[in-house]
Design an enzyme around this catalytic site. Structure first.
Site, PDB file in Angstrom:
ATOM      1  N   ARG A   1       0.947  -1.109  -0.040  1.00  0.00           N
ATOM      2  CA  ARG A   1       0.086   0.009  -0.010  1.00  0.00           C
ATOM      3  C   ARG A   1       0.718   1.117   0.121  1.00  0.00           C
ATOM      4  NH1 ARG A   1      -1.820   2.722   5.000  1.00  0.00           N
ATOM      5  NH2 ARG A   1      -3.601   4.228   4.604  1.00  0.00           N
TER       6      ARG A   1
ATOM      7  N   THR B   1      -6.321  -1.258  10.417  1.00  0.00           N
ATOM      8  CA  THR B   1      -6.026  -0.381  11.458  1.00  0.00           C
ATOM      9  C   THR B   1      -5.652  -1.014  12.614  1.00  0.00           C
ATOM     10  OG1 THR B   1      -7.745   1.191  10.241  1.00  0.00           O
ATOM     11  CG2 THR B   1      -7.013   2.064  12.528  1.00  0.00           C
TER      12      THR B   1
ATOM     13  N   ARG C   1     -10.827  20.183   8.701  1.00  0.00           N
ATOM     14  CA  ARG C   1      -9.740  20.849   9.961  1.00  0.00           C
ATOM     15  C   ARG C   1     -10.482  21.956  10.226  1.00  0.00           C
ATOM     16  NH1 ARG C   1      -5.535  17.213  10.451  1.00  0.00           N
ATOM     17  NH2 ARG C   1      -4.861  16.075   8.534  1.00  0.00           N
TER      18      ARG C   1
ATOM     19  N   LYS D   1     -13.112   2.292   1.248  1.00  0.00           N
ATOM     20  CA  LYS D   1     -12.935   2.198   2.578  1.00  0.00           C
ATOM     21  C   LYS D   1     -14.120   2.662   3.403  1.00  0.00           C
ATOM     22  CE  LYS D   1      -8.960   4.199   3.905  1.00  0.00           C
ATOM     23  NZ  LYS D   1      -8.024   5.121   3.950  1.00  0.00           N
TER      24      LYS D   1
END
Length: 477
Positions: free
Chosen positions: A35, A275, A76, A217
């Protein structure tokens, strides 16, 4: 090189694993797919990494898959006059469109789509959920919130919106540039971040035009609620537990992981669990017992692949992390309970000739205790169908198309071999037996079962099964 397991290992490249020698060591330790995280790699570095992976592929003589993971939208807050502020639960704090430096009462949120979409009652999670805000008043230019929990906020921290469906696509301008760049280098898989709805795949698929397969994802609650639709339009899925665990209750994530894994298996689409699988190995040479159990659960569940992130990209023990994951998977697949668990979750074949052939190949192979199932696949569809059955036998996927073999290196149980196309049926049988022998799946006199489409070179025409003896191809069983 033959793996002694069927689940695949996806290893992320980074500062600890970017040189060619290390990439080869990771492959030899067990990595099947690499990846490249486009959140941290520019185009020049990406091209270097792709070139090094392809060099290793030539050295080892095995197809190796490459997955480019697009960054997706990064939401953000702005900056503070003091760099950070301390808040108190129960106080009011405002997010607005004013570019002035933030204070203990407010800060800029430079995303008009959020300001216009959040409704009273919606949650806003800052800095991976360390600060929890709840909207009480909105007018399209500001969101007045109450601090629910957490006490600190600082410059440019990320914002998660578990209750808000944003009217934006999954691709940013950076993603579009990155997508064109990785497609130009011939990567095999492209991972799309922060998918919310099936429509989010449309733009990427239009740009890709079949040059790479798309992996969605699943990391937002909105994607979980529309999972079946997203699976239908995706080539593969990833259980992205990091952001999923921020936007949903942590205790809900294991159940969602099982739901996604089983739904993808039923659909015959590869699924990756990712993860923090061996997180402690970023700085330790051995994992925790809980991490070993975590990896084992994904393997028992029948996931196609398990992924390492920082463990292989930036950790102190990248090779050890891959080798540990490999040994865990090998041990789980040897467990006496493993076949029963895998079989219990098997879906009924679809009402198509190709699915019926794949189901029959598994049943015949297991009944007669054959050495392997050999599939000929040009597009990859036959290999995917064979893997969907999760047979106890090894599956050898033969393809004349190197891109297909690389793509299938992510898929459960497939040992991919690039070979010249068969000239006729006899050549196909002889080639299958010869490769099964040379790749170490059987000895002379053992039998294999071969599935393919007749006439040859007709995509989607899987319609034939044949049992043949290794070393005596003319003696068909």
């Amino acid at each position: 090189m033959r793996r002694n397991r069927k689940v695949k290992i996806l290893a992320t490249l980074g500062p600890a694993s970017s040189d060619e020698a290390m990439i080869r060591r990771l492959f030899e330790a067990g990595a099947d797919v690499f990846r490249i995280n486009m959140s941290h790699a520019d185009h020049a570095l990406m091209r270097v990494l792709v070139g090094r992976i392809r060099d290793v592929e030539r050295q080892v003589g095995r197809p190796i898959g490459i997955l480019a993971d697009l960054q997706g939208p990064k939401l953000r807050v702005g900056k503070f006059a003091n760099g950070a502020e301390t808040l108190a639960p129960g106080q009011t704090f405002t997010l607005d469109d004013d570019p002035a430096p933030g204070t203990a009462a407010r800060v800029q949120l430079p995303h008009p789509e959020i300001l216009q979409s959040v409704q009273p009652g919606h949650r806003l999670l800052i800095d991976d959920g360390k600060l929890h805000l709840r909207a009480v008043e909105t007018d399209g230019r500001r969101i007045v919130c109450t601090v629910v929990s957490g006490t600190r906020i600082s410059d440019r921290k990320g914002v998660s919106l578990p209750d808000t469906d944003l009217p934006v696509g999954a691709l940013t301008e950076k993603d579009r540039r990155d997508l064109e760049a990785v497609l130009g280098e011939g990567v095999d898989w492209v991972a799309l971040s922060f998918i919310q709805r099936p429509e989010d795949l449309a733009e990427a698929r239009k740009i890709a035009r079949g040059r790479a397969s798309l992996l969605s994802k699943i990391e937002k609650p909105q994607a979980v609620t529309r999972l079946d639709e997203i699976i239908e339009l995706s080539d593969a899925l990833m259980v992205a537990r990091g952001d999923l665990g921020v936007e949903m209750p942590l205790e809900a994530v294991p159940g969602i992981q099982k739901r996604i894994t089983r739904a993808a298996r039923k659909a015959g689409k590869p699924v990756v669990v990712a993860t923090q699988m061996l997180e402690s190995m970023i700085s330790a040479p051995v994992p925790t017992r809980a991490e070993v159990s975590d990896v084992s659960i994904a393997v028992f569940e029948g996931a196609d692949a398990v992924m390492l992130s920082a463990e292989s990209a930036a950790g102190q023990y990248p090779v050890e992390a891959v080798a540990t994951m490999d040994s865990i998977a090998v041990q789980v697949e040897k467990d006496p309970l493993y076949p029963g668990i895998i079989n219990a979750q098997r879906s009924e074949p679809e009402a198509t000739g190709a699915d019926a052939i794949s189901a029959a190949a598994r049943q015949i192979g297991e009944t007669l205790k054959l050495s392997a199932i050999v599939t000929y696949t040009g597009s990859g569809a036959t290999g995917l169908r064979a893997a969907r059955e999760r047979p106890q036998l090894p599956i050898i996927a033969l393809s004349p198309v190197v891109e297909t073999a690389r793509r299938l290196s992510l898929v459960w149980g497939l040992h991919c071999v690039v070979t010249e196309d068969a000239t006729d049926l006899d050549d196909m049988v002889a080639r299958a037996c010869r490769i099964a022998h040379t790749e170490g799946f059987g000895r002379e006199g053992d039998r294999v079962i071969i599935s393919a489409g007749v006439p040859l070179r007709t995509p989607g025409s899987t319609n034939m099964l044949r049992i043949a003896y290794i070393g005596a191809e003319e003696q068909d069983g």
